[in-house]
Scaffold this active site. Structure first.
Site, PDB file in Angstrom:
ATOM      1  N   ASP A  12      -5.041  61.711 -37.026  1.00  9.11           N
ATOM      2  CA  ASP A  12      -5.590  60.874 -38.150  1.00  9.11           C
ATOM      3  C   ASP A  12      -6.523  59.670 -37.853  1.00  9.11           C
ATOM      4  OD1 ASP A  12      -3.925  62.779 -39.134  1.00  9.11           O
ATOM      5  OD2 ASP A  12      -2.536  61.327 -40.139  1.00  9.11           O
ATOM      6  N   LYS A 125      -3.842  67.978 -43.178  1.00 11.71           N
ATOM      7  CA  LYS A 125      -2.537  68.379 -43.473  1.00 11.71           C
ATOM      8  C   LYS A 125      -2.224  67.463 -44.731  1.00 11.71           C
ATOM      9  CE  LYS A 125      -1.379  64.592 -40.421  1.00 11.71           C
ATOM     10  NZ  LYS A 125      -1.003  63.485 -41.305  1.00 11.71           N
ATOM     11  N   CYS A 176       2.659  59.024 -38.732  1.00 12.76           N
ATOM     12  CA  CYS A 176       2.379  60.616 -38.474  1.00 12.76           C
ATOM     13  C   CYS A 176       2.351  60.768 -36.883  1.00 12.76           C
ATOM     14  CB  CYS A 176       0.703  60.632 -38.781  1.00 12.76           C
ATOM     15  SG  CYS A 176       0.866  61.037 -40.726  1.00 12.76           S
TER      16      CYS A 176
HETATM   17  C1  VGL Z   1       0.103  58.252 -42.256  1.00 12.42           C
HETATM   18  C2  VGL Z   1       0.996  57.299 -43.873  1.00 12.42           C
HETATM   19  C3  VGL Z   1       0.685  57.967 -44.834  1.00 12.42           C
HETATM   20  C4  VGL Z   1      -0.227  58.327 -41.001  1.00 12.42           C
HETATM   21  C5  VGL Z   1      -0.450  59.248 -43.285  1.00 12.42           C
HETATM   22  O1  VGL Z   1      -1.334  58.962 -40.637  1.00 12.42           O
HETATM   23  O2  VGL Z   1       0.528  57.786 -40.038  1.00 12.42           O
HETATM   24  N1  VGL Z   1       1.027  57.203 -42.767  1.00 12.42           N
HETATM   25  N2  VGL Z   1       0.018  58.903 -44.575  1.00 12.42           N
END
Ligand code: VGL
Ligand code: ZN
Length: 234
Positions: A12, A125, A176
């Site tokens: 991410d 995802k 994540c």
């Molecule tokens: C994430 C909160 C909501 C992350 C993704 O990538 O850690 N955190 N969605």
């Protein structure tokens, strides 16, 4: 020596998780890009994967999709049901977030600092509106095969390449990255999180607590200048 086939998972590294404009910006999020690029482009991994959080507008984790007063981003929790037919009575508390990483938007794009030429596979995802998916391997209920939340069965891809060890970096350490590392163990891999290659939504103590949780579950937390990474030098 037993089998050792390493894979790299970059989690991410997207605009919405980085200052200055990210909706869910992790402090100094962009600063780990050079470390991640060195891992991506200068080491011997059997496969290098980048994940992207990729939500529909009506995603359950977005605070705006819930009525007040219990809809404060970062603070409120709602009750989420397992989306799998027949399992709806199974529930979990779900933390609410600002709208982030909406599919196809600028916020969902990879930050330009990341050398995406060195990425072999992108995995999206969090695509099912009804369930959270922090881990690339399973949704919040542990659903794997039945989930519509992810576009690639990463466990199958990695097993197909005989991967034994998954090295993980990216954002965010306390969400994540943590969930992906713990699920990597459940999927039958050894898991290694590179401390200097991740940052948390909750800075400071967030990482200390996360590190304890990772190590309790059998994830190794290592340093970028340590022997495990040095050995992978291309
Ligand atoms: C994430 C909160 C909501 C992350 C993704 O990538 O850690 N955190 N969605
Ligand atoms: Zn998300």
């Amino acid at each position: 020596m037993g089998d050792f086939v390493p894979a790299l998972l970059v989690v991410d590294m997207q605009e919405d998780f980085c200052p200055p404009n990210g909706a869910l910006a992790v402090e100094n999020g962009r600063s780990i890009a050079p470390i991640i690029n060195d891992l991506l482009c200068n080491r011997r991994f059997a496969i290098r994967v980048a994940t992207q959080d990729w939500h529909p507008k009506d995603h359950i984790s977005f605070a705006v999709n819930h009525p007040p007063p219990n809809n404060l981003p970062f603070e409120s929790f709602i009750t989420m049901s397992n989306p799998v037919p027949g399992k709806e009575t199974q529930t979990k508390p779900q933390q609410l977030w600002p709208v982030h990483c909406v599919a196809g938007t600028e916020g969902a794009s990879m930050i330009p600092e990341i050398k995406t030429d060195c990425v072999d596979l992108f995995v999206k995802k969090g695509m099912d509106p009804g369930v959270e998916m922090y881990s690339v391997f399973a949704d919040a209920f542990g659903n794997v095969d039945s989930t519509k939340s992810v576009d690639t069965d990463l466990k199958a891809v990695l097993k197909g390449k005989n991967v034994t060890d998954v090295f993980i970096a990216g954002l965010a350490g306390d969400y994540c990255v943590k969930c992906t590392a713990i699920d990597a163990i459940k999927a039958g891999f050894r898991a290694w999180v590179i401390e200097e290659g991740t940052l948390c939504v909750v800075p400071g103590l967030g990482w200390e607590k996360t590190k304890e949780e990772l190590e309790e579950d059998g994830v190794h937390v290592i340093h970028v200048d340590g022997p495990e990474i040095d050995m992978l030098r291309a």
